[in-house]
Enzyme design. Structure first.
Site, PDB file in Angstrom:
ATOM      1  N   CYS A   1       2.776  -2.968   4.199  1.00 33.43           N
ATOM      2  CA  CYS A   1       2.270  -1.860   4.355  1.00 33.43           C
ATOM      3  C   CYS A   1       3.105  -1.242   5.566  1.00 33.43           C
ATOM      4  O   CYS A   1       4.124  -1.411   5.614  1.00 33.43           O
ATOM      5  CB  CYS A   1       0.783  -2.396   4.849  1.00 33.43           C
ATOM      6  SG  CYS A   1       0.692  -3.342   6.398  1.00 33.43           S
TER       7      CYS A   1
ATOM      8  N   HIS B   1      10.095 -23.936   8.915  1.00 34.98           N
ATOM      9  CA  HIS B   1       9.205 -24.447   9.756  1.00 34.98           C
ATOM     10  C   HIS B   1       7.579 -24.168   9.373  1.00 34.98           C
ATOM     11  O   HIS B   1       7.020 -25.336   9.547  1.00 34.98           O
ATOM     12  CB  HIS B   1       9.107 -23.863  11.309  1.00 34.98           C
ATOM     13  CG  HIS B   1      10.315 -24.487  11.891  1.00 34.98           C
ATOM     14  ND1 HIS B   1      10.472 -24.547  13.409  1.00 34.98           N
ATOM     15  CD2 HIS B   1      11.510 -25.050  11.716  1.00 34.98           C
ATOM     16  CE1 HIS B   1      11.621 -24.989  13.759  1.00 34.98           C
ATOM     17  NE2 HIS B   1      12.403 -25.281  12.741  1.00 34.98           N
TER      18      HIS B   1
ATOM     19  N   THR C   1       2.750  -1.545   8.954  1.00 41.81           N
ATOM     20  CA  THR C   1       3.276  -2.445  10.045  1.00 41.81           C
ATOM     21  C   THR C   1       3.305  -3.709   9.314  1.00 41.81           C
ATOM     22  O   THR C   1       3.964  -4.600  10.391  1.00 41.81           O
ATOM     23  CB  THR C   1       2.127  -2.423  11.104  1.00 41.81           C
ATOM     24  OG1 THR C   1       0.976  -3.075  10.314  1.00 41.81           O
ATOM     25  CG2 THR C   1       2.027  -0.926  11.582  1.00 41.81           C
TER      26      THR C   1
ATOM     27  N   ASP D   1       0.963  -1.121   0.004  1.00 44.12           N
ATOM     28  CA  ASP D   1       0.058  -0.004  -0.045  1.00 44.12           C
ATOM     29  C   ASP D   1       0.801   1.274   0.027  1.00 44.12           C
ATOM     30  O   ASP D   1       1.971   1.109  -0.293  1.00 44.12           O
ATOM     31  CB  ASP D   1      -0.987  -0.020   1.099  1.00 44.12           C
ATOM     32  CG  ASP D   1      -0.256   0.276   2.447  1.00 44.12           C
ATOM     33  OD1 ASP D   1       0.833   0.235   2.610  1.00 44.12           O
ATOM     34  OD2 ASP D   1      -1.028   0.524   3.552  1.00 44.12           O
TER      35      ASP D   1
ATOM     36  N   HIS E   1       6.996 -30.843  10.308  1.00 43.02           N
ATOM     37  CA  HIS E   1       6.219 -29.511  10.012  1.00 43.02           C
ATOM     38  C   HIS E   1       5.126 -29.660   9.221  1.00 43.02           C
ATOM     39  O   HIS E   1       4.332 -28.714   9.180  1.00 43.02           O
ATOM     40  CB  HIS E   1       7.521 -28.884   9.463  1.00 43.02           C
ATOM     41  CG  HIS E   1       8.386 -28.295  10.634  1.00 43.02           C
ATOM     42  ND1 HIS E   1       8.443 -27.849  11.964  1.00 43.02           N
ATOM     43  CD2 HIS E   1      10.059 -28.533  10.468  1.00 43.02           C
ATOM     44  CE1 HIS E   1       9.425 -27.888  12.287  1.00 43.02           C
ATOM     45  NE2 HIS E   1      10.589 -28.456  11.476  1.00 43.02           N
TER      46      HIS E   1
HETATM   47  C1  RB5 Z   1      -2.254   2.859   6.563  1.00 41.60           C
HETATM   48  O1  RB5 Z   1      -1.991   4.044   6.977  1.00 41.60           O
HETATM   49  C2  RB5 Z   1      -1.667   1.736   7.507  1.00 41.60           C
HETATM   50  O2  RB5 Z   1      -2.821   1.375   8.148  1.00 41.60           O
HETATM   51  C3  RB5 Z   1      -1.333   0.419   6.587  1.00 41.60           C
HETATM   52  O3  RB5 Z   1      -0.110   0.791   6.022  1.00 41.60           O
HETATM   53  C4  RB5 Z   1      -0.732  -0.771   7.457  1.00 41.60           C
HETATM   54  O4  RB5 Z   1      -0.095  -0.372   8.549  1.00 41.60           O
HETATM   55  C5  RB5 Z   1      -2.173  -1.410   8.002  1.00 41.60           C
HETATM   56  O5  RB5 Z   1      -1.841  -2.375   8.895  1.00 41.60           O
END
Ligand code: RB5
Length: 149
Positions: free
Chosen positions: A65, A98, A67, A8, A133
């Site tokens: 993304c 694994h 996180t 994203d 596994h």
């Molecule tokens: C976008 O702002 C953010 O929410 C996305 O990149 C991600 O971290 C979501 O899990």
């Protein structure tokens, strides 16, 4: 090896760095977007990366993304996808050895590009160990089919 790559807006810059890194190594990269830093919705890119694997267009995927959490959750809703969020190299190696993870999820707001490229390299070169596994992954597949394990 064919790698499906998707991100994203939060992961866009890191995706570009990873794409260049993999192409320089001669790997075939399927860039599924996003193609700018404009705000988009991460589930679409998690779905695109997972779908490319299920359709047999790619061997492994990388989904990014902010996180790594949201995009991995989306990818993991596809039957047969095992997406693992990794922020260090040990987890990346274990996710392949694994868990036979077929998607690496990264958080571009969590780790820097240098570490991310190391994680990518380890994830792509590490093989699944099989053996005990496989039995455990079969149990995950049973859960996916709605079976009571
Ligand atoms: C976008 O702002 C953010 O929410 C996305 O990149 C991600 O971290 C979501 O899990």
């Amino acid at each position: 090896m064919r790698v499906a790559l998707g991100a994203d807006h939060g992961g866009y810059e890191l995706k570009e760095a990873i794409r260049k890194h993999l192409e320089a190594k001669g790997l075939k990269v399927q860039d599924l977007g996003t193609y700018s830093a404009d705000s988009v919705d991460y589930p679409k890119y998690g779905f695109a990366v997972g779908s490319a694997i299920i359709k047999g267009e790619a061997d492994l995927g990388i989904a990014i993304c902010g996180t790594g959490q949201g995009i991995s959750m989306a990818a993991n809703k596809i039957s047969g996808i095992r997406a693992a969020v990794c922020s260090e190299t040990f987890s990346a190696r274990m996710a392949r050895e694994h868990n036979n993870a077929n998607v690496l999820a990264l958080g571009a707001r969590v780790i820097g590009a240098g570490l991310a490229l190391d994680i990518v390299d380890i994830f792509l070169k590490t093989k699944f160990l099989g053996g005990r596994h496989t039995r455990r992954l079969n149990l995950i597949a049973d859960i996916e089919r709605g079976e009571n394990i």
